[in-house]
Scaffold this active site. Sequence first.
Site, PDB file in Angstrom:
ATOM      1  N   ARG A  51      -1.894  14.201  13.796  1.00  0.00           N
ATOM      2  CA  ARG A  51      -2.003  13.166  12.756  1.00  0.00           C
ATOM      3  C   ARG A  51      -2.206  13.802  11.390  1.00  0.00           C
ATOM      4  NH1 ARG A  51      -6.552  10.666  11.109  1.00  0.00           N
ATOM      5  NH2 ARG A  51      -7.629  10.989  13.098  1.00  0.00           N
ATOM      6  N   TYR A  88      12.405  -4.581  -2.766  1.00  0.00           N
ATOM      7  CA  TYR A  88      12.583  -4.898  -1.359  1.00  0.00           C
ATOM      8  C   TYR A  88      11.586  -5.985  -0.947  1.00  0.00           C
ATOM      9  CZ  TYR A  88      12.413  -4.032   3.717  1.00  0.00           C
ATOM     10  OH  TYR A  88      12.418  -4.158   5.081  1.00  0.00           O
ATOM     11  N   ASP A 114      11.237   4.288  -5.771  1.00  0.00           N
ATOM     12  CA  ASP A 114      11.881   4.151  -4.472  1.00  0.00           C
ATOM     13  C   ASP A 114      13.331   4.618  -4.638  1.00  0.00           C
ATOM     14  OD1 ASP A 114      13.244   3.315  -2.184  1.00  0.00           O
ATOM     15  OD2 ASP A 114      12.034   1.518  -1.948  1.00  0.00           O
ATOM     16  N   LYS A 125      17.179   5.270   6.348  1.00  0.00           N
ATOM     17  CA  LYS A 125      18.496   4.996   5.803  1.00  0.00           C
ATOM     18  C   LYS A 125      19.341   6.270   5.674  1.00  0.00           C
ATOM     19  CE  LYS A 125      16.771   0.788   5.374  1.00  0.00           C
ATOM     20  NZ  LYS A 125      15.331   0.901   5.541  1.00  0.00           N
TER      21      LYS A 125
END
Length: 393
Positions: free
Chosen positions: A58, A111, A183, A208
């Site tokens: 982690r 978004y 972004d 993406k």
Amino acid sequence: MNKDKRFDTLVIHHGYDTKDHLGSLSVPIFQTSTFTFATAEQGEARFAGQEEGYIYSRLANPTVRALEEKMACLEGGEAALAFSSGMAAVSAVLMALTKANDHIICSQGVYGCTFGLLQLLKNKYHISHDFCAMETEEEIRQLIRPETVCIYVETPINPTMKLIDLQMVANVAKEYGIPVVVDNTFCSPYLQQPLSLGCDIVIHSATKYIGGHGDVIAGIAVGTKEKIAEIAKTTQKDVGGILSPFDAWLLLRGVKTLAVRMERHCDNAEKIVEQLKRHPRVASVYYPADVDHRDYSIYQKQMKRGGGLISFEVNGTKEDAQRLLNHLRLIHIAVSLGDTETLIQHPATMTHAVVPEEARKKMGISDSLLRLSVGLEAWEDVWEDLAQALNQL
């Protein structure tokens, strides 16, 4: 690998040395939750930050680290963090930069889930936000308050393809010491590098174009060592939206072809734009590299090519737009982008359905707007499918 190599070389070679891993050409998948210490003293030193090394996946993992080093290099940043989704990256960055009662300035149009996150921060923690067209320096200055801690930008904006002049925004932000978060999902670092324009943190939905094959969900944040370390030791470590080693390996495999894929996406998109602009059932076409685009001058300043995303409005209603989708045979109805397959979606009822109708209209999202992610197929086949569907309206 020296960073003076060209992008097409760095995307394949940077961040991994085969000699460090028994000559394995592919990055090994370190599928482990934890790492052992040679001695108790070594464990103490690593937890105290006095010795470099792995503790727990982690916190850091070698496969994930290889991806982070590559993405930092490609974006021209000093360091990067990988997350379990694009929204995990957005959430971690905004949570790290803000506290209760702070203020965020955001581009006019984001978004849908980013919009939802901003509302959550407002409702739960009194972190307010203002949307701004960001067309002039004065517009931005008028919204800056003493409690403004971040300017958040999408460009091209999802799904209207409006562009924001990143250098202009960064210049204003620097006057006030406010970080700019961008972004960069729609462009990938191959087409646009916000850090080189003065911005501070870059975010990707790596799902993406970075992955490119529709088989992984992931996010990336890139910035200076200082800012990335702040995010790592707070919202990444304690909230825990980390990327798995296997998903990191999928991204490392996918990103190697980023340059050649983006060229094909752009080639195909340019051809489809030409055809859409001539079709009588198409009212408007929005594509950054189109000379008729309202922000074409900004495109020339900061983007290498126009990308693989096209938005267009049909002559008609929501029902007409949905009818077009239902007549498609090759193109898939799906809300993602950047895959090898061409995908299409209806933002008003899909990706931006969470946004209230009045806010959607201010963003420029009409009921007749469609967003097309052009894939890697023969462009002629893509157009033939679009044309036969348009001709049935």
